[in-house]
Motif scaffolding. Structure first.
Motif, PDB file in Angstrom:
ATOM      1  N   GLN A  43      -6.789 156.585  23.125  1.00 44.35           N
ATOM      2  CA  GLN A  43      -7.951 157.393  23.573  1.00 44.35           C
ATOM      3  C   GLN A  43      -8.812 156.550  24.505  1.00 44.35           C
ATOM      4  O   GLN A  43      -9.233 155.465  24.149  1.00 44.35           O
ATOM      5  CB  GLN A  43      -8.772 157.857  22.366  1.00 44.35           C
ATOM      6  CG  GLN A  43      -9.965 158.723  22.784  1.00 44.35           C
ATOM      7  CD  GLN A  43     -10.656 159.372  21.614  1.00 44.35           C
ATOM      8  OE1 GLN A  43     -10.010 159.850  20.682  1.00 44.35           O
ATOM      9  NE2 GLN A  43     -11.975 159.400  21.646  1.00 44.35           N
ATOM     10  N   SER A 197     -12.884 160.139  32.028  1.00 42.40           N
ATOM     11  CA  SER A 197     -12.121 158.941  31.688  1.00 42.40           C
ATOM     12  C   SER A 197     -11.502 158.298  32.933  1.00 42.40           C
ATOM     13  O   SER A 197     -10.753 157.332  32.815  1.00 42.40           O
ATOM     14  CB  SER A 197     -11.060 159.257  30.631  1.00 42.40           C
ATOM     15  OG  SER A 197     -10.226 160.301  31.058  1.00 42.40           O
ATOM     16  N   THR A 230     -11.375 162.847  27.132  1.00 43.40           N
ATOM     17  CA  THR A 230     -10.551 162.108  26.156  1.00 43.40           C
ATOM     18  C   THR A 230      -9.171 162.743  25.986  1.00 43.40           C
ATOM     19  O   THR A 230      -8.321 162.208  25.267  1.00 43.40           O
ATOM     20  CB  THR A 230     -11.268 161.964  24.794  1.00 43.40           C
ATOM     21  OG1 THR A 230     -11.774 163.242  24.414  1.00 43.40           O
ATOM     22  CG2 THR A 230     -12.427 160.991  24.899  1.00 43.40           C
TER      23      THR A 230
END
Lengths: 552, 552
Positions: A43, A197, A230
């Motif tokens: 993650q 991310s 995520t």
């Protein structure tokens, strides 16, 4: 013990064993736990940035603008911060770009003491219409709660309040629904803690890239960046899930841009760890509060097959054989569905599969007959799976596939190809569609020059059912490229994705019909996701095929 | 230095000194800081209790019920917890009693996976009408945000959510404004973390107490308990401030019931520490985010005078001379306003005071002429202040008061008393009101037997302006008791406060007119506070005067 008793005992044991077998997990608990742990370990830590509004926005009704609302730059943002908010009720703040994250605002009194709470309404919009159209009475088919309007009671001054739900927006309308006549106040600060991310920028395009493709690439990258949280989400506004169909496209766009391959790895493991008990994949999974799939959701056949494409592409991009081998049992298992609804000619009985509860998606398009598309997806996924097997030396484990590919290809050619039209047809109505042609071209059922003819014929066939959304447009463009119709591919990217850019898109939309800007699969167009994963692949094409898109 | 220059320098110094003097704080910073620290040190720790609903409530329109809404016990609360909330949208939960605090609810899915957020609206009501009448379009004069309806987006299941604002209610209406068609859910738990600074029950009433007074006492105690938080609030729903007028009554009711004297001490110090720079008191103060007064609010004359009554009564109840001496300069300072608007006959020029910006409150009643009432309040407060001074040996510091009392009493008798009516009159219109008679009786302007006649005459004088709210009813009952009309006092408590009880009051209301249940000073009756400090004094009367109220 007499024979009769022995028989009874034996049959009881057999029954018990059989029932245990049927309830058995295809992948055992230990394997699933391991997969979910790998998903967790991969993650990404979200990159957080505070972003501030750039100005106020003037949004006015204008029939010639996208969805009927024209946006121009409004007053300086300092006006918001320093002028009575009561006098600015209904004003719209413009953050200048699409952002995803947590919105915070501050209030302070103006020249007097707060003697009562204040009731504010914030409406967050990805596009101007969302902060302009009334949401109620609500007519849509999905939960009204997806719409991003939040009512907040402020009981104390000065106040700094963060709205709990994550939001995705460029525009924020602020309305004062209640305040005391005895004091005034300003909204003296607001910002979003934006998350993604994505940690680095991709390489710039060649300097020879035509401007429209540079613009399209930028919007596509923004779309992908916003969806990369995520997991690879389908849309940061709605519905924020990891769907196989989206991750297949997102992960490939990512390979040619941000190269955040651990996110792909995480998603592949998450889907595997949460597969159905019978080993077939759920079409989508949720991350919170703990990773879980949507129980009792219909089985989405095409998505389960396309998982294998994502795994194969991941291996190709990273060389990570360990992951490919680890997840190979999942890919292999998806192939076990191929023959379930085949007739004697190797043609998919879509009607029966749908009747039995399988969800055949292919595209957002109610009119589409899905039989031929699924025939194509099945053949295509078998070929991809076979390629994957070869890359990790597992061909023998799927030695049924070669025969099935031949059988189904023959079935497609003999039963689904209408020679006089030079086009594939689908279902009882012999429907001609972009979806059917695209998928059967991608499946390589015909020879290359024949494929080219099919797609050329398609473009002349006015009655053909057109793609309903960028997801299907992606596979159509890929089919055009695969059979050498690169100019047509280029033209589609330029006009379809470029069309959104020209209409002001900051990110690409879930659904886009150039002739109907208010089209929605959900009964209410503000419910559409205006930053949608499956629409990001323009950057994949532009970057994977520089010769087509990066040259004048 | 020549004389001319010396003169200039000297006059400059004088000017500087004078300007400094005028800007000087009547109490210095050190004193204020000490007072505010004492206020802080005496802040009670709130007693927190989790309270759960007792049932659902069926609320139906019924012209014969209070405010047109009749409430009967609805289904068992387990129905709420176990049945689809979608199917119960609009249902009302009944907590069985008025509570103040923080509301928490939990949601969980029913037989399927949550695939979308849920939008809920909670409406909290002290009385049934608040959860029945639409709030919008809002017609009231105070902030719409006081109304206790909160819209909550729930993005994750299972969910346990606490609504951030503090609430005061018995009833909660729950509406589902948005949900997915693809899953169902229940509200499987809800409760309030109820708070009060009351830590113990008062002594029971005599067993001979008539049932109606037992009931009234219970409701009055609930009212007071709910208003006793970290200050004596005026109302836990609205506006939750410490007002002098309310604390005077609350602290006296507390003396005869809960005896939480440190709360009184805290409030007296808080008001003192936050007084105006000129030493006169603000009518009200706020506790958060840091203790502060309402800047630029008009000076509420009658409340500033009544502070002294609260201080004197506190000293009487506790013997805490240290506090009384410490705060004596504040009490003494309030007296400096008495002579500012007196004419040569010692009569208060209310019209001029109001014109100059003073707020003369007395009662919620637009029709009331306030001159005579203020005349009474001024005399009454001087007498109370003198009594306080005597208790701590400070008579000499207020030796002007005796003369002023005589002068103003004479003024009242000669200019405000209309002999042929046997009643006091107020203002240019010679208005007769319950307020004027009550306050001038409490002031003791006439002899006891004359006072009795005044109040007897008043009851026969149909045109007299009646009290507008329980606050004024309190002083009327006290006046009746003081001059020996105890049966009349008893009857008022029985019919006025008892009237609220008979109409279903759990706590006593800010405004109550038996002939107009929807009366509101704020343009919209749900905006009224239905648990209001100044209405709690029935318990004070019942407990202070057992011979009147606790005997059959």
């Amino acid at each position: 013990m007499n024979q009769q008793l022995k028989k009874i005992i034996l049959s009881t044991f057999v029954l018990l064993f059989a029932s245990q077998l049927s309830a058995q997990d295809f992948y055992n608990t230990q394997t699933r736990d391991k997969w979910l742990k790998i998903a967790k370990d991969n993650q990404p830590k979200l990159v957080e940035k505070l972003k501030y509004p750039v100005s106020l926005a003037d949004i006015t009704a204008d029939a010639s603008a996208f969805q009927g609302y024209k946006t121009t730059k409004g007053k300086d943002i300092q006006t918001l911060y320093t002028t009575s908010l009561k006098k600015q009720s209904g004003n719209v703040i413009d953050f200048g770009e699409h952002l995803t994250g947590y919105f915070t605002f501050s209030l302070q009194t103006l020249n007097s003491t707060a003697d009562a709470p204040v009731r504010l309404k914030f409406t967050f919009g990805e596009v101007p219409s969302e902060v302009s159209v009334p949401f109620d009475p609500y007519t849509g088919g999905l939960s009204r709660a997806w719409l991003q309007d939040e009512v907040v009671t402020v009981t104390e001054f000065p106040a700094t309040i963060t709205i709990p739900r994550r939001l995705a927006f460029r525009y924020v309308k602020i309305e004062v629904l209640g305040s005391s006549p005895y004091f005034d106040f300003v909204l003296n600060d607001c910002f979003i803690k934006a998350t993604t991310s994505v940690s680095s920028l991709p390489a710039p395009l060649a300097s020879t890239t035509p401007e429209i493709f540079s613009k399209i690439d930028k919007v596509a990258l923004n779309t992908l960046k916003e969806c990369m949280q995520t997991v690879f989400e389908d849309g940061p506004k709605r519905d924020r899930r990891l769907w196989i169909g989206d991750v297949v496209l997102e992960s490939q766009a990512n390979m040619y841009s941000f190269k955040e391959h651990t996110l792909t790895k995480r998603c592949l493991y998450l889907l595997a760890g949460l597969a159905q008990e019978d080993g077939f994949l759920y079409s989508n999974v949720f991350e919170t509060p703990v990773p879980h799939a949507q129980e009792k959701s219909p089985f989405l056949f095409d998505y389960s097959l396309l998982y294998n494409v994502a795994l194969k592409e991941y291996l190709g991009a990273t060389g990570d054989k360990e992951t490919a081998e680890d997840l190979w049992p999942v890919a292999k298992r998806q192939m076990d569905n191929i023959s379930k609804y085949l007739d004697k000619d190797g043609v998919f009985n879509a009607a029966q599969a749908a009747k039995d509860g399988w969800w055949l998606f292919v595209d957002w398009n109610d009119k589409l007959d899905r039989q031929a598309s699924l025939q194509g997806i099945m053949i295509y996924s078998m070929k991809e799976t076979l390629a994957l097997a070869k890359m990790i030396g597992k061909e023998k484990e799927v030695n049924q596939l070669s025969g099935l590919i031949t059988k189904m290809s023959n079935g497609a050619k003999t039963k689904l190809f209408e020679k006089k039209l030079g086009l594939f047809v689908s279902g009882a109505s012999h429907q001609v569609s972009y979806a059917s042609q695209s998928w059967l071209v991608l499946a390589g059922v015909l020879k290359d020059n024949e494929n080219q003819k099919v797609l050329a014929n398609l473009q002349k066939y006015n009655e053909a059912v057109k793609p309903g959304a960028p997801y299907m447009y992606h596979y159509y463009v890929q089919a055009l490229i695969n059979c050498g119709l690169t100019n047509d591919a280029k033209s589609i990217v330029e006009t379809y994705w470029g069309g959104m850019v020209n209409k002001g898109a900051d990110t690409f939309w879930e659904v886009y019909d150039p002739t109907n800007e208010k089209l929605s699969p959900y009964g209410f167009y503000p419910m559409n996701s205006y930053c949608h994963a499956w629409s990001c692949t323009a950057t994949y094409f532009i970057r994977k095929y520089p010769n087509i898109f990066q040259k004048q």
